[in-house]
Design a protein around this motif. Structure first.
Motif, PDB file in Angstrom:
ATOM      1  N   SER A   1       0.808  -1.222   0.000  1.00 51.00           N
ATOM      2  CA  SER A   1       0.000   0.000   0.000  1.00 51.00           C
ATOM      3  C   SER A   1       0.837   1.266   0.000  1.00 51.00           C
ATOM      4  O   SER A   1       0.324   2.341  -0.321  1.00 51.00           O
ATOM      5  N   ILE A   2       2.135   1.172   0.339  1.00 50.63           N
ATOM      6  CA  ILE A   2       2.976   2.371   0.343  1.00 50.63           C
ATOM      7  C   ILE A   2       4.057   2.303  -0.724  1.00 50.63           C
ATOM      8  O   ILE A   2       4.951   3.141  -0.751  1.00 50.63           O
ATOM      9  N   ASP A   3       3.985   1.331  -1.609  1.00 49.72           N
ATOM     10  CA  ASP A   3       4.963   1.210  -2.682  1.00 49.72           C
ATOM     11  C   ASP A   3       4.585   2.162  -3.820  1.00 49.72           C
ATOM     12  O   ASP A   3       3.576   1.974  -4.493  1.00 49.72           O
ATOM     13  N   GLU A   4       5.391   3.190  -4.014  1.00 47.08           N
ATOM     14  CA  GLU A   4       5.051   4.227  -4.992  1.00 47.08           C
ATOM     15  C   GLU A   4       5.009   3.678  -6.414  1.00 47.08           C
ATOM     16  O   GLU A   4       4.172   4.086  -7.216  1.00 47.08           O
ATOM     17  N   GLN A   5       5.905   2.764  -6.749  1.00 47.39           N
ATOM     18  CA  GLN A   5       5.931   2.259  -8.117  1.00 47.39           C
ATOM     19  C   GLN A   5       4.698   1.429  -8.439  1.00 47.39           C
ATOM     20  O   GLN A   5       4.228   1.394  -9.584  1.00 47.39           O
ATOM     21  N   LEU A   6       4.144   0.762  -7.436  1.00 54.22           N
ATOM     22  CA  LEU A   6       2.972  -0.083  -7.661  1.00 54.22           C
ATOM     23  C   LEU A   6       1.655   0.657  -7.447  1.00 54.22           C
ATOM     24  O   LEU A   6       0.587   0.091  -7.681  1.00 54.22           O
ATOM     25  N   ARG A   7       1.712   1.908  -7.009  1.00 52.55           N
ATOM     26  CA  ARG A   7       0.484   2.648  -6.728  1.00 52.55           C
ATOM     27  C   ARG A   7      -0.470   2.712  -7.923  1.00 52.55           C
ATOM     28  O   ARG A   7      -1.682   2.499  -7.758  1.00 52.55           O
ATOM     29  N   PRO A   8       0.023   2.978  -9.151  1.00 52.52           N
ATOM     30  CA  PRO A   8      -0.928   3.019 -10.288  1.00 52.52           C
ATOM     31  C   PRO A   8      -1.635   1.690 -10.508  1.00 52.52           C
ATOM     32  O   PRO A   8      -2.796   1.662 -10.918  1.00 52.52           O
ATOM     33  N   THR A   9      -0.963   0.580 -10.234  1.00 55.75           N
ATOM     34  CA  THR A   9      -1.606  -0.720 -10.423  1.00 55.75           C
ATOM     35  C   THR A   9      -2.667  -0.961  -9.354  1.00 55.75           C
ATOM     36  O   THR A   9      -3.718  -1.544  -9.629  1.00 55.75           O
ATOM     37  N   LEU A  10      -2.411  -0.497  -8.114  1.00 52.26           N
ATOM     38  CA  LEU A  10      -3.415  -0.653  -7.061  1.00 52.26           C
ATOM     39  C   LEU A  10      -4.651   0.179  -7.374  1.00 52.26           C
ATOM     40  O   LEU A  10      -5.771  -0.218  -7.050  1.00 52.26           O
ATOM     41  N   ALA A  11      -4.445   1.338  -8.002  1.00 55.54           N
ATOM     42  CA  ALA A  11      -5.595   2.160  -8.389  1.00 55.54           C
ATOM     43  C   ALA A  11      -6.493   1.386  -9.361  1.00 55.54           C
ATOM     44  O   ALA A  11      -7.727   1.454  -9.276  1.00 55.54           O
ATOM     45  N   LEU A  12      -5.878   0.644 -10.288  1.00 53.39           N
ATOM     46  CA  LEU A  12      -6.665  -0.169 -11.218  1.00 53.39           C
ATOM     47  C   LEU A  12      -7.360  -1.314 -10.490  1.00 53.39           C
ATOM     48  O   LEU A  12      -8.523  -1.623 -10.750  1.00 53.39           O
ATOM     49  N   MET A  13      -6.642  -1.960  -9.581  1.00 56.40           N
ATOM     50  CA  MET A  13      -7.204  -3.103  -8.860  1.00 56.40           C
ATOM     51  C   MET A  13      -8.332  -2.692  -7.929  1.00 56.40           C
ATOM     52  O   MET A  13      -9.344  -3.384  -7.795  1.00 56.40           O
ATOM     53  N   HIS A  14      -8.164  -1.556  -7.256  1.00 51.68           N
ATOM     54  CA  HIS A  14      -9.129  -1.127  -6.249  1.00 51.68           C
ATOM     55  C   HIS A  14     -10.307  -0.361  -6.839  1.00 51.68           C
ATOM     56  O   HIS A  14     -11.364  -0.277  -6.223  1.00 51.68           O
ATOM     57  N   GLY A  15     -10.112   0.233  -8.015  1.00 54.87           N
ATOM     58  CA  GLY A  15     -11.112   1.157  -8.541  1.00 54.87           C
ATOM     59  C   GLY A  15     -12.469   0.537  -8.774  1.00 54.87           C
ATOM     60  O   GLY A  15     -13.499   1.078  -8.359  1.00 54.87           O
ATOM     61  N   GLU A  16     -12.511  -0.596  -9.453  1.00 51.35           N
ATOM     62  CA  GLU A  16     -13.767  -1.279  -9.755  1.00 51.35           C
ATOM     63  C   GLU A  16     -13.587  -2.758  -9.452  1.00 51.35           C
ATOM     64  O   GLU A  16     -12.961  -3.481 -10.235  1.00 51.35           O
ATOM     65  N   PRO A  17     -14.120  -3.240  -8.333  1.00 52.91           N
ATOM     66  CA  PRO A  17     -13.909  -4.646  -7.961  1.00 52.91           C
ATOM     67  C   PRO A  17     -14.363  -5.641  -9.030  1.00 52.91           C
ATOM     68  O   PRO A  17     -13.810  -6.738  -9.127  1.00 52.91           O
ATOM     69  N   ALA A  18     -15.352  -5.259  -9.850  1.00 51.64           N
ATOM     70  CA  ALA A  18     -15.847  -6.185 -10.874  1.00 51.64           C
ATOM     71  C   ALA A  18     -14.893  -6.289 -12.063  1.00 51.64           C
ATOM     72  O   ALA A  18     -14.937  -7.265 -12.810  1.00 51.64           O
ATOM     73  N   ARG A  19     -14.045  -5.293 -12.227  1.00 51.11           N
ATOM     74  CA  ARG A  19     -13.128  -5.289 -13.364  1.00 51.11           C
ATOM     75  C   ARG A  19     -11.935  -6.188 -13.064  1.00 51.11           C
ATOM     76  O   ARG A  19     -11.453  -6.243 -11.937  1.00 51.11           O
ATOM     77  N   ARG A  20     -11.451  -6.863 -14.090  1.00 50.33           N
ATOM     78  CA  ARG A  20     -10.306  -7.756 -13.930  1.00 50.33           C
ATOM     79  C   ARG A  20      -9.222  -7.370 -14.923  1.00 50.33           C
ATOM     80  O   ARG A  20      -9.093  -7.986 -15.997  1.00 50.33           O
ATOM     81  N   PRO A  21      -8.436  -6.351 -14.600  1.00 51.70           N
ATOM     82  CA  PRO A  21      -7.362  -5.956 -15.524  1.00 51.70           C
ATOM     83  C   PRO A  21      -6.338  -7.083 -15.672  1.00 51.70           C
ATOM     84  O   PRO A  21      -6.063  -7.819 -14.727  1.00 51.70           O
ATOM     85  N   SER A  22      -5.805  -7.212 -16.855  1.00 53.04           N
ATOM     86  CA  SER A  22      -4.806  -8.246 -17.107  1.00 53.04           C
ATOM     87  C   SER A  22      -3.471  -7.861 -16.474  1.00 53.04           C
ATOM     88  O   SER A  22      -3.230  -6.693 -16.145  1.00 53.04           O
TER      89      SER A  22
END
Length: 322
Positions: free
Chosen positions: A202-223
């Motif tokens: 949750s505090i990893d800056e490089q992975l923050r954009p990916t967490l935004a995708l994962m958390h944004g819409e629980p129904a969505r399954r980004p590859s």
């Protein structure tokens, strides 16, 4: 909530609350009776003076001075004692319940040598499963750490409310208890090499954009490819880094995130299982129920019934969870 704030998003889902539940104000040489803290995450903050914390499973005592906080992770056989020469006789003190007369106690003992405030971190079951594994038996947050200035600030304001007996003090104490836990987590995360898990990711800056995708819409399954592009990394480098930081592959993390949403919805709302399955992106109620039982260990309906009974039991007993 600030967009893309993974820590806040997780804390909301697991219902983190800091509950102030006790304290002591004493002088001289003292020792507590043996305490059993195996049932909860407890914290102890030193407002003035200091103390030693002895707990089962530790190689030696943890010494706390003014502004320091210890978070005890399900410890039994805990003993507290004053920081005084060991040869001096120590009188035994008792815990004091905030709901009884802790304000009066502190108000009448402002000149005491040692003043401590205690409480517990209240979490739902999913929160316990996430937080307990990433904390050591005793997490020591030192007032001298640069990241701990917020802890000391909230501790001072909390103690001020305990003493003031102003209108609305009970509400203020609850809010400061909440902020106190947040500042504890912030300080702990920045003074310690965190093990893989949700706090670290949750505090990893490089992975923050990916967490935004994962958390944004629980129904969505980004590859995984889409997540890697968001982090500006190759697919292989991203997958390796995510697993090293989160302790699980990206696909497993997304499944865990959906299950956190599911547990909260089943506990706090009346949404039907079929509608919840659709909301979380499952093809059918059966597919969702199978995934839920595999992850949580029981069916969605059984989970809801058990949680509702537990909540009703706490309300009927007049208390919160410890």
């Amino acid at each position: 909530m600030r967009p893309g704030d993974p820590l806040s998003e997780v804390l909301d889902l697991v219902d983190v609350r800091g509950v102030i539940s006790g304290g002591s104000a004493v002088s001289g040489a003292w020792v507590s009776p043996e305490l059993d803290m195996s049932g909860a995450l407890k914290f102890m903050a030193v407002v003035r003076g200091g103390m030693r914390v002895h707990a089962a499973g530790l190689s030696g005592p943890v010494e706390l001075t003014a502004g320091d906080v210890a978070v005890l992770n399900h410890r039994d056989r805990v003993v507290l004692e004053s920081i005084t020469p060991r040869g001096l006789p120590r009188r035994v003190i008792d815990e004091v319940d905030v709901d009884d007369d802790v304000v009066a106690l502190f108000g009448s003992a402002q000149d005491a040598d040692d003043i401590m405030v205690g409480g517990h971190v209240d979490l739902n079951p999913a929160g316990h499963a996430l937080l307990a594994p990433v904390l050591p038996p005793v997490a020591h947050v030192r007032a001298s750490a640069p990241a701990a200035t917020g802890v000391r600030r909230i501790l001072d304001r909390l103690f001020e409310e305990l003493l003031a007996e102003r209108v609305g003090s009970s509400f203020a104490i609850r809010q400061y208890g909440q902020l106190f836990v947040l500042e504890l987590l912030r300080a702990y995360m920045h003074q310690t090499d965190l093990p893989p898990g949700w706090l670290r990711v949750s505090i990893d800056e490089q992975l923050r954009p990916t967490l935004a995708l994962m958390h944004g819409e629980p129904a969505r399954r980004p590859s995984v490819d889409e997540l890697a592009r968001a982090a500006s990394m190759s697919r292989t480098s991203f997958a390796e880094r995510f697993r090293a930081v989160a302790g699980m592959p990206p696909v497993a993390y997304m499944s865990r995130w959906r299950m956190l949403h599911a547990q909260r919805a089943l506990r706090d709302s009346d949404i039907g299982v079929g509608a919840l399955a659709s909301h979380l992106g499952y093809a059918s109620e059966s597919a969702f129920s199978t995934a839920f039982k595999r992850e949580i260990g029981e069916s969605p309906l059984r989970f809801r019934q058990r949680q509702r009974r537990a909540i009703a039991g706490r309300h009927s007993s007049g208390g919160g969870s410890a």
